[in-house]
Design a protein around this motif. Structure first.
Motif, PDB file in Angstrom:
ATOM      1  N   GLY A 187       0.824  -1.205   0.000  1.00 13.10           N
ATOM      2  CA  GLY A 187       0.000   0.000   0.000  1.00 13.10           C
ATOM      3  C   GLY A 187       0.854   1.249   0.000  1.00 13.10           C
ATOM      4  N   ILE A 188       1.936   1.247   0.785  1.00 14.77           N
ATOM      5  CA  ILE A 188       2.875   2.380   0.800  1.00 14.77           C
ATOM      6  C   ILE A 188       3.464   2.589  -0.595  1.00 14.77           C
ATOM      7  N   HIS A 189       3.854   1.500  -1.237  1.00 14.71           N
ATOM      8  CA  HIS A 189       4.445   1.587  -2.583  1.00 14.71           C
ATOM      9  C   HIS A 189       3.505   2.293  -3.557  1.00 14.71           C
ATOM     10  N   HIS A 190       2.238   1.935  -3.549  1.00 16.05           N
ATOM     11  CA  HIS A 190       1.282   2.509  -4.505  1.00 16.05           C
ATOM     12  C   HIS A 190       0.829   3.913  -4.115  1.00 16.05           C
ATOM     13  N   ALA A 191       1.148   4.339  -2.876  1.00 17.63           N
ATOM     14  CA  ALA A 191       0.736   5.675  -2.430  1.00 17.63           C
ATOM     15  C   ALA A 191       1.903   6.663  -2.401  1.00 17.63           C
ATOM     16  N   LEU A 192       3.073   6.273  -2.909  1.00 10.84           N
ATOM     17  CA  LEU A 192       4.235   7.152  -2.881  1.00 10.84           C
ATOM     18  C   LEU A 192       3.964   8.472  -3.589  1.00 10.84           C
ATOM     19  N   SER A 193       4.520   9.551  -3.035  1.00 12.78           N
ATOM     20  CA  SER A 193       4.308  10.883  -3.636  1.00 12.78           C
ATOM     21  C   SER A 193       4.853  10.940  -5.063  1.00 12.78           C
ATOM     22  N   GLU A 194       5.980  10.266  -5.293  1.00 11.16           N
ATOM     23  CA  GLU A 194       6.514  10.104  -6.644  1.00 11.16           C
ATOM     24  C   GLU A 194       6.577   8.605  -6.915  1.00 11.16           C
ATOM     25  N   PRO A 195       5.824   8.081  -7.877  1.00 12.15           N
ATOM     26  CA  PRO A 195       5.730   6.627  -8.091  1.00 12.15           C
ATOM     27  C   PRO A 195       7.084   5.975  -8.348  1.00 12.15           C
ATOM     28  N   ASN A 196       7.259   4.793  -7.782  1.00  9.60           N
ATOM     29  CA  ASN A 196       8.415   3.953  -8.077  1.00  9.60           C
ATOM     30  C   ASN A 196       8.050   2.934  -9.151  1.00  9.60           C
ATOM     31  N   SER A 197       9.066   2.431  -9.855  1.00  6.50           N
ATOM     32  CA  SER A 197       8.808   1.545 -10.991  1.00  6.50           C
ATOM     33  C   SER A 197       8.501   0.108 -10.585  1.00  6.50           C
ATOM     34  N   GLN A 198       9.072  -0.363  -9.452  1.00  2.00           N
ATOM     35  CA  GLN A 198       8.869  -1.761  -9.049  1.00  2.00           C
ATOM     36  C   GLN A 198       8.719  -1.887  -7.544  1.00  2.00           C
ATOM     37  N   PHE A 199       8.003  -2.966  -7.136  1.00  2.00           N
ATOM     38  CA  PHE A 199       7.886  -3.331  -5.720  1.00  2.00           C
ATOM     39  C   PHE A 199       8.512  -4.713  -5.578  1.00  2.00           C
ATOM     40  N   ILE A 200       9.620  -4.810  -4.846  1.00  2.00           N
ATOM     41  CA  ILE A 200      10.366  -6.065  -4.733  1.00  2.00           C
ATOM     42  C   ILE A 200      10.387  -6.517  -3.278  1.00  2.00           C
ATOM     43  N   THR A 201       9.923  -7.756  -3.050  1.00  2.00           N
ATOM     44  CA  THR A 201       9.927  -8.329  -1.706  1.00  2.00           C
ATOM     45  C   THR A 201      11.145  -9.223  -1.520  1.00  2.00           C
ATOM     46  N   LEU A 202      11.868  -9.001  -0.442  1.00  2.00           N
ATOM     47  CA  LEU A 202      13.020  -9.830  -0.084  1.00  2.00           C
ATOM     48  C   LEU A 202      12.600 -10.731   1.076  1.00  2.00           C
ATOM     49  N   PHE A 228      10.872  -4.283   0.031  1.00  2.00           N
ATOM     50  CA  PHE A 228      10.236  -4.712   1.280  1.00  2.00           C
ATOM     51  C   PHE A 228      10.989  -5.928   1.810  1.00  2.00           C
ATOM     52  N   ALA A 229      11.769  -5.742   2.882  1.00  5.75           N
ATOM     53  CA  ALA A 229      12.537  -6.828   3.502  1.00  5.75           C
ATOM     54  C   ALA A 229      11.670  -7.491   4.561  1.00  5.75           C
ATOM     55  N   GLU A 230      11.112  -8.644   4.201  1.00  3.04           N
ATOM     56  CA  GLU A 230      10.163  -9.343   5.071  1.00  3.04           C
ATOM     57  C   GLU A 230      10.879 -10.155   6.139  1.00  3.04           C
ATOM     58  N   ARG A 231      10.594  -9.850   7.421  1.00  4.90           N
ATOM     59  CA  ARG A 231      11.207 -10.482   8.584  1.00  4.90           C
ATOM     60  C   ARG A 231      12.726 -10.386   8.531  1.00  4.90           C
ATOM     61  N   ILE A 232      13.204  -9.166   8.538  1.00  7.68           N
ATOM     62  CA  ILE A 232      14.627  -8.894   8.367  1.00  7.68           C
ATOM     63  C   ILE A 232      15.461  -9.423   9.534  1.00  7.68           C
ATOM     64  N   GLU A 233      14.825  -9.691  10.680  1.00  4.96           N
ATOM     65  CA  GLU A 233      15.590 -10.198  11.827  1.00  4.96           C
ATOM     66  C   GLU A 233      16.097 -11.618  11.618  1.00  4.96           C
ATOM     67  N   TYR A 234      15.616 -12.293  10.564  1.00  2.80           N
ATOM     68  CA  TYR A 234      16.096 -13.648  10.293  1.00  2.80           C
ATOM     69  C   TYR A 234      17.460 -13.656   9.606  1.00  2.80           C
ATOM     70  N   LEU A 235      17.909 -12.509   9.144  1.00  2.23           N
ATOM     71  CA  LEU A 235      19.259 -12.415   8.594  1.00  2.23           C
ATOM     72  C   LEU A 235      20.275 -12.317   9.730  1.00  2.23           C
ATOM     73  N   SER A 236      21.500 -12.767   9.456  1.00  2.22           N
ATOM     74  CA  SER A 236      22.560 -12.672  10.473  1.00  2.22           C
ATOM     75  C   SER A 236      22.915 -11.207  10.712  1.00  2.22           C
ATOM     76  N   MET A 237      23.598 -10.943  11.804  1.00  2.00           N
ATOM     77  CA  MET A 237      24.014  -9.573  12.107  1.00  2.00           C
ATOM     78  C   MET A 237      24.954  -9.049  11.030  1.00  2.00           C
ATOM     79  N   ASP A 238      25.834  -9.914  10.517  1.00  2.00           N
ATOM     80  CA  ASP A 238      26.741  -9.492   9.448  1.00  2.00           C
ATOM     81  C   ASP A 238      25.960  -9.061   8.213  1.00  2.00           C
ATOM     82  N   ALA A 239      24.936  -9.843   7.852  1.00  2.00           N
ATOM     83  CA  ALA A 239      24.127  -9.510   6.684  1.00  2.00           C
ATOM     84  C   ALA A 239      23.371  -8.208   6.901  1.00  2.00           C
ATOM     85  N   GLN A 240      22.856  -7.998   8.094  1.00  2.00           N
ATOM     86  CA  GLN A 240      22.132  -6.766   8.395  1.00  2.00           C
ATOM     87  C   GLN A 240      23.055  -5.553   8.288  1.00  2.00           C
ATOM     88  N   GLU A 241      24.290  -5.702   8.768  1.00  2.00           N
ATOM     89  CA  GLU A 241      25.253  -4.605   8.677  1.00  2.00           C
ATOM     90  C   GLU A 241      25.598  -4.305   7.208  1.00  2.00           C
TER      91      GLU A 241
END
Length: 451
Positions: A187-202, A228-241
């Motif tokens: 919903g945020i993607h489609h309501a952006l003040s300036e449209p973005n070209s793609q919505f990508i879920t990670l 959109f990074a779904e459940r980003i806490e499942y990545l390791s700390m190194d990956a998050q950094e």
């Protein structure tokens, strides 16, 4: 012996009864006394924590009944006297299994004095696994106007999300699985003040190297992407950094970044599951998505919208739910949130032909068994569960026989208050045979949720 006192023999029998009830429970149960010493630690709790009996005994001997910081939660209730109810908790047990429970932690009181604390933990891991599947898109862009939420809390969620979209700033979405965090992100993607070209879920639960490589490719090569990074806490700390560094390096690419987590960010940071730097990057706006049990007024709008789309796509004439079915839906706590409701409606939809209203007999058998707790008086009234009244009631013979057997066994167990030995004797089978059937029934139900 004083009047009303329990003699030693009666006391021993009572202890045996309490022990039997505790060990037969489908809930994990543990308790501590006023000194904080473990006094109850049942088999189901050992299974949830992935402990053998020997490992559990060692833990009890050391007076350790929870992992790390968790030990303080029972102590907190012991000191405050305040209950903690319907708390959802996900953890990795000693066998490396991801476990999700809904737990109640309650003080044990007598005459105004606290005697100890007891925890009841209900395993919803199978439901939780299913909830990681996103809600379906219905073949069209998912905008805020598409979300059928009428509760004040969800209106506030959408209002805050619109502010984030108007300002194109990073957002952190917090909430249980199945609550619709992915819907808010799109919903945020489609309501952006300036449209973005793609919505990508990670999907961060997948292979970590693949997720990082995918993000790096899009971040460096393209512009104007919503991630959109779904459940980003499942990545390791190194990956998050690495992600933080990558996003800061490419700030001028005009991307929009949204992340979701399933638990309180401060707790995730304190337990080493969430990078503090990553949280600060995404936390310009944090939005808490409430569970469905906290906003039950959103249940029926979701059902109405689902059935409306079903009429359009399939051409059926179904109008809604019978009153008793609606009452069940509104009374059930929906541990899997909107996703569990959607999956249930999918199963019901497969039975609809010329019906105008969804009746109780159209609910899947496993769901009726679960909701008998809501309406105990109905526990033995579903004698028509297996009556074939029309062609739509037909199913493969082996499935029919298995369902009849399961229903018969569950009712027999209820007559004997869960006593496996007495039930097996009444059914004329060995105790081990009954236990096998009980395990098989549980495995089938878990499979229903995981597919």
């Amino acid at each position: 012996m004083s009047k009303g006192a329990v003699n030693p023999v009666e006391h021993k029998h009572l202890l045996q009864i309490y022990e039997f009830i505790t060990e037969m429970s489908d809930n994990g149960i543990r308790a501590i006394d006023i000194q904080g010493r473990p006094v109850v630690y049942n088999q189901k709790m050992k299974e949830l924590e992935g402990l053998t009996n020997e490992e559990a005994e060692k833990r009890i001997a050391k007076e350790i009944i929870q992992f790390g910081m968790e030990e303080s939660i029972l102590q907190q209730v012991l000191q405050s006297g305040q209950s903690i109810k319907n708390q959802k908790k996900t953890f990795w047990n000693e066998k490396g299994q991801e476990i999700t429970t809904i737990r109640n932690i309650l003080p044990i009181e007598n005459d105004g004095h606290i005697l100890g604390v007891v925890e009841f933990a209900r395993d919803i891991s199978a439901q939780e696994f299913m909830m990681y599947q996103p809600l379906r898109r219905y073949g069209q862009p998912l905008m805020f106007e598409t979300i059928t939420a009428v509760s004040d809390v969800m209106r506030n969620v959408i209002s805050t999300a619109k502010v984030a979209a108007a300002n194109r700033i990073p957002v952190m979405l917090i909430g249980e699985s199945g609550t619709g965090k992915d819907m808010i992100a799109e919903g945020i993607h489609h309501a952006l003040s300036e449209p973005n070209s793609q919505f990508i879920t990670l999907i961060c639960r997948r292979d970590e190297a693949t997720v990082i490589a995918q993000l790096e490719k899009y971040v460096t090569e393209l512009s104007n992407i919503t991630f959109f990074a779904e459940r980003i806490e499942y990545l390791s700390m190194d990956a998050q950094e690495k992600i933080v560094k990558m996003l800061k390096q490419h700030e001028k690419k005009n991307h929009v970044f949204i992340a979701s987590i399933g638990d309180d960010p401060i707790e995730l940071i304190s337990t080493g599951k969430l990078s503090k730097r990553l949280y600060y990057f995404f936390s310009t706006i944090t939005i808490q998505i409430p569970s469905l049990r906290e906003r039950k007024e959103d249940i029926m709008p979701f059902v109405v919208d689902y059935l409306s789309r079903l009429r359009q796509n399939v051409g059926c004439i179904v109008k809604g739910l019978e009153a008793d079915v609606e009452q069940i839906f509104l009374s059930y706590d929906w541990p899997g949130n909107l996703k569990e409701l959607e999956v249930l409606l999918d199963e019901i939809a497969s039975l609809i032909s010329t019906e105008e209203y969804i009746t109780k007999d159209m609910l899947p058998i496993y769901f009726r068994w679960k909701t008998q707790e809501i309406n105990p008086k109905d526990q033995h009234t579903d004698t028509d569960l297996f009556i074939v009244q029309s062609e739509k009631d037909l199913r493969p013979l082996d499935q029919y026989i298995r369902e009849v057997e399961d229903y018969y066994i569950l009712n027999a167990l209820s007559f004997f208050k869960g006593n496996v030995s007495q039930t097996a004797k009444a059914l004329g089978i060995k105790r081990q045979s009954l236990q096998y059937r009980m395990k098989r029934m549980k495995a089938v139900e878990e499979k229903e949720y995981s597919e």
